[in-house]
Design a protein around this motif. Structure first.
Motif, short mmCIF file in Angstrom:
data_model
loop_
_atom_site.label_atom_id
_atom_site.label_comp_id
_atom_site.label_asym_id
_atom_site.label_seq_id
_atom_site.Cartn_x
_atom_site.Cartn_y
_atom_site.Cartn_z
N TYR A 163 38.26 -3.33 0.59
CA TYR A 163 38.45 -4.62 1.23
C TYR A 163 39.83 -5.21 0.98
N TRP A 212 37.20 -11.60 5.40
CA TRP A 212 37.48 -10.36 4.67
C TRP A 212 37.74 -9.26 5.67
N ILE A 233 37.30 -5.18 5.84
CA ILE A 233 36.67 -4.07 5.11
C ILE A 233 36.85 -2.78 5.90
#
Length: 85
Positions: free
Chosen positions: A29, A37, A39
């Motif tokens: 991440y 976020w 990822i």
């Protein structure tokens, strides 16, 4: 690996969302913004949703989307490096 953006609104004050954060951090991440976020995973968005939904309340919001090659913005270099790797 496919890159995704995961965003959320946690709408209930006083809740412990450490499980959600830990579940997100289980993926490779980058954390460019509050409640957003990036990822990387071979899973589909549907599967990521299943992984994360159990850590939020029914009044919270969760959004997961694949990041395409067409992107722009103002981010730190480490975040661009993550997205371009």
């Amino acid at each position: 690996m496919t890159k995704y953006i995961v965003t959320y609104d946690l709408n209930k004050l006083g809740q412990d969302y450490s499980g959600l954060i830990s579940a997100i951090k289980a993926y490779p991440y980058s954390y460019p913004m509050k409640s957003a976020w990036f990822i990387k995973t071979n899973k589909a968005a549907r599967e990521i949703n299943e992984d994360l939904r159990r850590f939020i309340d029914v009044n919270d919001c969760l959004f997961i989307s694949e990041i395409s090659g067409n992107k722009g913005g103002w981010l730190g270099q480490k975040d661009w490096d993550f997205l371009n790797s």
